[in-house]
Design a protein around this motif. Structure first.
Motif, PDB file in Angstrom:
ATOM      1  N   ASN A 311      30.535 -53.224  -7.188  1.00  0.00           N
ATOM      2  CA  ASN A 311      30.592 -54.622  -8.120  1.00  0.00           C
ATOM      3  C   ASN A 311      29.811 -54.138  -9.947  1.00  0.00           C
ATOM      4  OD1 ASN A 311      28.674 -56.052  -5.134  1.00  0.00           O
ATOM      5  ND2 ASN A 311      30.885 -57.013  -6.297  1.00  0.00           N
ATOM      6  N   ILE A 312      29.155 -53.304  -9.608  1.00  0.00           N
ATOM      7  CA  ILE A 312      28.328 -53.007 -10.594  1.00  0.00           C
ATOM      8  C   ILE A 312      29.147 -52.231 -11.858  1.00  0.00           C
ATOM      9  CG2 ILE A 312      26.288 -51.520 -11.677  1.00  0.00           C
ATOM     10  CD1 ILE A 312      24.595 -51.748  -9.931  1.00  0.00           C
ATOM     11  N   GLY A 313      29.952 -51.186 -10.850  1.00  0.00           N
ATOM     12  CA  GLY A 313      31.047 -50.165 -11.571  1.00  0.00           C
ATOM     13  C   GLY A 313      32.461 -51.179 -12.023  1.00  0.00           C
ATOM     14  N   SER A 314      32.882 -52.438 -11.281  1.00  0.00           N
ATOM     15  CA  SER A 314      34.085 -53.266 -11.990  1.00  0.00           C
ATOM     16  C   SER A 314      33.217 -53.741 -12.912  1.00  0.00           C
ATOM     17  CB  SER A 314      34.551 -53.450 -10.907  1.00  0.00           C
ATOM     18  OG  SER A 314      33.322 -54.897 -10.167  1.00  0.00           O
ATOM     19  N   VAL A 315      31.944 -54.081 -13.197  1.00  0.00           N
ATOM     20  CA  VAL A 315      30.984 -54.668 -14.043  1.00  0.00           C
ATOM     21  C   VAL A 315      31.472 -54.309 -15.672  1.00  0.00           C
ATOM     22  CG1 VAL A 315      29.389 -55.748 -14.986  1.00  0.00           C
ATOM     23  CG2 VAL A 315      29.843 -57.180 -13.119  1.00  0.00           C
ATOM     24  N   LEU A 316      30.598 -52.957 -15.919  1.00  0.00           N
ATOM     25  CA  LEU A 316      30.421 -51.929 -16.035  1.00  0.00           C
ATOM     26  C   LEU A 316      32.066 -51.599 -16.978  1.00  0.00           C
ATOM     27  CD1 LEU A 316      27.686 -49.527 -15.152  1.00  0.00           C
ATOM     28  CD2 LEU A 316      27.909 -51.319 -17.049  1.00  0.00           C
ATOM     29  N   ALA A 317      33.168 -51.801 -16.101  1.00  0.00           N
ATOM     30  CA  ALA A 317      34.528 -51.190 -16.757  1.00  0.00           C
ATOM     31  C   ALA A 317      35.384 -52.610 -17.901  1.00  0.00           C
ATOM     32  CB  ALA A 317      35.552 -50.608 -15.546  1.00  0.00           C
ATOM     33  N   ALA A 318      34.962 -53.599 -16.525  1.00  0.00           N
ATOM     34  CA  ALA A 318      35.755 -54.605 -17.297  1.00  0.00           C
ATOM     35  C   ALA A 318      35.193 -55.222 -18.179  1.00  0.00           C
ATOM     36  CB  ALA A 318      35.057 -55.925 -16.163  1.00  0.00           C
ATOM     37  N   LEU A 319      33.877 -54.903 -18.758  1.00  0.00           N
ATOM     38  CA  LEU A 319      32.953 -55.151 -20.215  1.00  0.00           C
ATOM     39  C   LEU A 319      33.809 -53.882 -20.742  1.00  0.00           C
ATOM     40  CD1 LEU A 319      29.469 -56.246 -19.099  1.00  0.00           C
ATOM     41  CD2 LEU A 319      31.719 -57.330 -19.385  1.00  0.00           C
ATOM     42  N   GLY A 320      34.159 -53.493 -20.814  1.00  0.00           N
ATOM     43  CA  GLY A 320      34.900 -52.012 -21.546  1.00  0.00           C
ATOM     44  C   GLY A 320      33.584 -50.872 -21.338  1.00  0.00           C
ATOM     45  N   ILE A 321      32.864 -50.785 -20.756  1.00  0.00           N
ATOM     46  CA  ILE A 321      31.752 -49.763 -20.423  1.00  0.00           C
ATOM     47  C   ILE A 321      32.101 -48.493 -19.731  1.00  0.00           C
ATOM     48  CG2 ILE A 321      29.176 -49.363 -20.322  1.00  0.00           C
ATOM     49  CD1 ILE A 321      28.379 -52.097 -21.028  1.00  0.00           C
ATOM     50  N   THR A 322      32.442 -47.284 -19.890  1.00  0.00           N
ATOM     51  CA  THR A 322      32.684 -46.355 -18.859  1.00  0.00           C
ATOM     52  C   THR A 322      31.900 -45.357 -19.528  1.00  0.00           C
ATOM     53  OG1 THR A 322      34.588 -45.950 -20.406  1.00  0.00           O
ATOM     54  CG2 THR A 322      35.321 -47.488 -18.847  1.00  0.00           C
ATOM     55  N   ASP A 323      31.659 -44.405 -20.498  1.00  0.00           N
ATOM     56  CA  ASP A 323      31.418 -43.894 -20.954  1.00  0.00           C
ATOM     57  C   ASP A 323      29.381 -44.152 -21.176  1.00  0.00           C
ATOM     58  OD1 ASP A 323      30.471 -40.898 -22.431  1.00  0.00           O
ATOM     59  OD2 ASP A 323      31.558 -41.384 -24.151  1.00  0.00           O
ATOM     60  N   TYR A 324      28.667 -43.659 -19.973  1.00  0.00           N
ATOM     61  CA  TYR A 324      27.585 -43.456 -20.481  1.00  0.00           C
ATOM     62  C   TYR A 324      27.149 -42.599 -18.836  1.00  0.00           C
ATOM     63  CZ  TYR A 324      27.923 -45.722 -16.333  1.00  0.00           C
ATOM     64  OH  TYR A 324      28.092 -46.333 -14.532  1.00  0.00           O
ATOM     65  N   THR A 325      25.615 -41.628 -19.427  1.00  0.00           N
ATOM     66  CA  THR A 325      25.048 -41.050 -18.501  1.00  0.00           C
ATOM     67  C   THR A 325      23.519 -41.883 -18.211  1.00  0.00           C
ATOM     68  OG1 THR A 325      24.114 -40.044 -20.275  1.00  0.00           O
ATOM     69  CG2 THR A 325      26.317 -38.666 -19.629  1.00  0.00           C
ATOM     70  N   LEU A 326      23.277 -41.669 -16.895  1.00  0.00           N
ATOM     71  CA  LEU A 326      22.268 -41.402 -16.407  1.00  0.00           C
ATOM     72  C   LEU A 326      20.489 -40.238 -15.951  1.00  0.00           C
ATOM     73  CD1 LEU A 326      23.162 -44.489 -13.782  1.00  0.00           C
ATOM     74  CD2 LEU A 326      22.464 -44.556 -16.357  1.00  0.00           C
ATOM     75  N   PRO A 327      20.445 -39.993 -17.207  1.00  0.00           N
ATOM     76  CA  PRO A 327      20.009 -38.770 -16.928  1.00  0.00           C
ATOM     77  C   PRO A 327      18.977 -38.989 -15.971  1.00  0.00           C
ATOM     78  CG  PRO A 327      19.051 -39.742 -18.682  1.00  0.00           C
ATOM     79  CD  PRO A 327      20.509 -40.453 -18.487  1.00  0.00           C
ATOM     80  N   GLY A 328      18.604 -37.614 -15.198  1.00  0.00           N
ATOM     81  CA  GLY A 328      18.398 -37.241 -14.221  1.00  0.00           C
ATOM     82  C   GLY A 328      18.716 -38.158 -12.433  1.00  0.00           C
ATOM     83  N   GLN A 329      19.846 -38.535 -12.701  1.00  0.00           N
ATOM     84  CA  GLN A 329      21.316 -39.090 -11.614  1.00  0.00           C
ATOM     85  C   GLN A 329      22.183 -38.264 -11.574  1.00  0.00           C
ATOM     86  OE1 GLN A 329      21.873 -40.566  -8.944  1.00  0.00           O
ATOM     87  NE2 GLN A 329      19.790 -41.940  -8.466  1.00  0.00           N
TER      88      GLN A 329
END
Length: 407
Positions: A311-329
């Motif tokens: 759900n989270i992955g598809s929502v982000l991709a649908a919004l056009g957000i693909t290039d991000y990093t989560l420090p510590g994960q």
């Protein structure tokens, strides 16, 4: 057998213990509304036991809950997240400072699986100790709620063909062979029952195929799907922690190995749910719900939606957000993490701005069951919304962004 790290009563006791208040969100603006889209917390591996068992000559640790169910430690961790977020929202004056929330203040809706319903209930226990706050469940337990079911909706042959083609292209552009070798080395896959009677048996991308059938999740079969399942099991064991003296049977010992495993898991999710056209189709129900929640004046100030990484992955991709990093994960969509859609109003000009933040527990916080406080806060990454400025989206920009994602 894998046992919980700490009893759940400890977490519930810590809710009422002294803890530093969460920091004020943003100075100078008023937070008017928040929609939280959360992934469930720590669960037992969901891959069929036969597939896992046959992919290694080693014995997997036993779990004290059923496949895919939230663990007791997962409940502890979610209580911590709920407590932290409850404090944060009160600090922002979005929730009553002391009283239990009313329906106009808060509403929770979770997918109808044990791990999502339990996650929402533990979040509520942490955020509102002593309060009776119901969690909405629309379907019988054990069945998928259509809002959270990450399935293909379009029944068009041309769409299916394009979706499979794009997935295959994304796979071809992925250099996953070294990471697959790492999985083989940890699991001893060539020596497993799955390789019995087969010479030169290895995990290879060439045997991976995809499908995008209406009413079903986008799927992969072959080595990539198996490797992703193996990595998921190793990650869940890592986070569960207790009772595993040697990770990966003593062969998972370096950060480089963990990053290779994460590459497989993240790329697998990206290929299935991150291609734009597929993501827009799969995420449409949730994005429509987010849109309605912000447009309807009767919506609660805080809405919690508990679903899955897809759900989270598809929502982000649908919004056009693909290039991000989560420090510590390690993961792009970590367990217990949530997307925080925020609507702010400038106190002076009265202008509305929308922001999107990823709030998540780090791997150390998950592994060590570390309570989330001002001194040990969860990770917090503000995501850049396409077409918007560094301070977020105007109302027009946000409506345009959702419209593009829904069409």
């Amino acid at each position: 057998m894998i046992h919980p790290l700490r009893p759940l009563l400890l977490a519930l006791a810590l809710v009422s213990s002294a803890a530093a208040a969460a920091p004020a969100p943003v100075h100078g603006d008023t937070l008017e509304q928040v929609v939280l889209l959360s992934r469930h917390n720590l669960r037992a591996p969901v891959v069929a036991s036969g597939a896992l068992a046959n992919a290694t000559p080693e014995r997997w640790p036993d779990w004290d809950v059923g496949a895919g169910e939230l663990t007791t430690k997962g409940g502890v961790l979610e209580v911590y997240m709920g407590r932290y977020m409850g404090q944060w929202l009160r600090q922002a004056q979005l929730l009553p400072p002391w009283d239990c929330p009313q329906p106009a203040d808060f509403h929770a809706h979770a997918n109808s699986l044990q791990r999502t319903q339990a996650t929402a209930q533990f979040f509520v226990a942490g955020a509102f100790p002593g309060c009776h706050v119901a969690v909405e469940q629309r379907m019988p337990l054990g069945t998928m709620d259509p809002l959270f079911d990450p399935v293909i909706h379009r029944d068009h042959a041309a769409f299916r063909a394009r979706a499979v083609s794009v997935m295959q292209q994304a796979l071809s552009a992925s250099d996953l062979a070294p990471a697959l070798s790492v999985v083989e080395g940890i699991t001893l896959y060539p020596q497993s029952a799955a390789c019995t009677g087969r010479s030169n048996c290895h995990l290879a991308l060439a045997d991976t195929t995809f499908s995008a059938e209406p009413g079903k999740e986008p799927r992969a079969s072959g080595s990539l799907a198996l490797a992703s399942g193996l990595v998921d099991a190793l990650l869940m064991e890592h986070y569960q922690g207790s009772g595993i003296p040697r990770e990966g049977w003593g062969r998972l010992t370096t950060e480089a190995q963990w990053h290779a495993l994460a590459q497989i898991r993240n790329r697998y999710q990206d290929i299935l749910f991150g291609t734009p056209e597929v993501a827009r189709d799969v995420a449409a129900p949730l994005l429509a719900r987010v849109n309605v929640l912000f447009e309807d004046p009767a919506s609660p100030k805080v809405s919690l939606l508990v679903g899955h990484d897809s759900n989270i992955g598809s929502v982000l991709a649908a919004l056009g957000i693909t290039d991000y990093t989560l420090p510590g994960q390690y993961e792009k969509t970590p367990i217990g993490g949530l997307l925080q859609f925020e609507r702010w109003r400038d106190r002076g000009a009265g202008e509305v701005r929308y922001r999107l933040v990823y709030v998540y527990p780090t791997r150390e916080q998950l592994r060590g069951a570390i309570p989330l406080t001002d001194a040990q806060p969860p990770g917090r990454v503000e995501l850049v919304l396409p077409g918007c400025g560094p301070s977020g989206c105007s109302e027009v920009q946000f409506e345009r962004l959702l419209h593009r994602a829904l069409n």
